[in-house]
Scaffold this active site. Structure first.
Site, PDB file in Angstrom:
ATOM      1  N   SER A 142     -23.467 -32.568   1.253  1.00 32.76           N
ATOM      2  CA  SER A 142     -23.301 -31.238   1.845  1.00 32.76           C
ATOM      3  C   SER A 142     -23.384 -31.367   3.352  1.00 32.76           C
ATOM      4  O   SER A 142     -24.020 -32.288   3.879  1.00 32.76           O
ATOM      5  CB  SER A 142     -24.396 -30.292   1.350  1.00 32.76           C
ATOM      6  OG  SER A 142     -24.398 -29.083   2.089  1.00 32.76           O
ATOM      7  N   TYR A 155     -33.310 -27.773   0.308  1.00 31.99           N
ATOM      8  CA  TYR A 155     -31.946 -28.143  -0.065  1.00 31.99           C
ATOM      9  C   TYR A 155     -31.410 -29.230   0.864  1.00 31.99           C
ATOM     10  O   TYR A 155     -30.854 -30.245   0.408  1.00 31.99           O
ATOM     11  CB  TYR A 155     -31.023 -26.929  -0.034  1.00 31.99           C
ATOM     12  CG  TYR A 155     -29.582 -27.285  -0.307  1.00 31.99           C
ATOM     13  CD1 TYR A 155     -29.183 -27.687  -1.581  1.00 31.99           C
ATOM     14  CD2 TYR A 155     -28.625 -27.243   0.711  1.00 31.99           C
ATOM     15  CE1 TYR A 155     -27.864 -28.039  -1.827  1.00 31.99           C
ATOM     16  CE2 TYR A 155     -27.307 -27.588   0.460  1.00 31.99           C
ATOM     17  CZ  TYR A 155     -26.933 -27.989  -0.806  1.00 31.99           C
ATOM     18  OH  TYR A 155     -25.625 -28.348  -1.046  1.00 31.99           O
TER      19      TYR A 155
END
Length: 247
Positions: A142, A155
């Protein structure tokens, strides 16, 4: 020349989102795909679509947070096709939250899925790829593994871990065993991931993201670009984001 044609590809998290789009894209380009997820109905729908369009697809119900189930996924693929050319670690979860709210259960879920799921996949395919003398391990990271924003803390930590895992594989495995290790890092994608966020205090951080989000098909095409390379050429890192994403 297509290097996707006839490759045997395992894709986790393949019942929806990036994994689904990638499975469809690779199958259209001649790959034989084995799809894994905990959503059996979703998997059946994807496999049915691929097979109806003339592709080759199988599925197996797999929880990637359970090492034995990931091992069984690789065994299943070997039984069907005799080899594994590419593993795409796509299963993951993005749950933004503020530190003050201490969503510990969500932290543990993300660590198990985003980190352990990747590690179990690597452990399962590595012996077979080493024996073959080639292979591809593509980890879907990501942009949050490159930049940290408010509400992204845990995250981002999991995606930084995926980035470190991939780089370590290059240093230790790629150069010795001709196994490509690639990190693909998407930005904001239109997968309705925001709907799963439970922390009300982080909602302001999410405002406007849907307006810039790009379709998953663009990420699938990027992954296809990575897969479509010969064994002696490795794409190291790819970041694919909306043009007007600010972070």
């Amino acid at each position: 020349m297509s290097y996707i044609q006839d490759k045997v590809v395992i894709i986790t998290g393949a019942s929806s989102g990036i994994g689904k789009a990638t499975a469809i894209h690779l199958a259209k380009n001649g790959a034989s795909v084995v799809l894994a997820s905990i959503d059996e109905d979703g998997l059946k729908n994807v496999v049915e679509r691929i097979n109806q369009e003339g592709g080759k697809a199988h599925y197996k119900l797999v929880d990637v947070t359970v090492n034995e189930e990931v091992q069984s996924l690789v065994d299943f693929t070997l039984d069907k096709f005799g080899r594994v050319d590419t593993l795409i670690n796509c299963a993951g979860m993005m749950l933004f939250s503020m530190w003050d709210n201490a969503h510990v259960d969500e932290w543990e879920t993300m660590i198990d899925l985003n980190v352990k799921g990747v590690l179990y996949g690597v452990a399962a395919v590595l012996p077979h790829m080493k024996k073959q003398g080639s292979g591809q391990i593509i980890n879907v990271g990501s942009i949050a593994g490159h930049a940290i924003g408010e509400g992204h803390g845990v995250y981002s930590s999991t995606k930084y871990a995926v980035r470190a895992i991939t780089e370590s594989l290059r240093k230790e495995i790629s150069v010795k065993h001709n196994i490509q290790a690639v990190l693909v890092s998407p930005g904001v994608i239109a997968t309705k991931w925001q709907d799963k966020v439970t922390d009300k205090d982080v909602k302001a951080v999410l405002e406007g993201l849907n307006e810039v989000a790009i379709d998953v098909d663009y990420v699938a095409e990027t992954i296809g670009f990575v897969v479509n390379h010969p064994a002696n050429v490795m794409i190291n890192d790819v970041i694919v984001t909306p043009t007007n994403q600010k972070w």
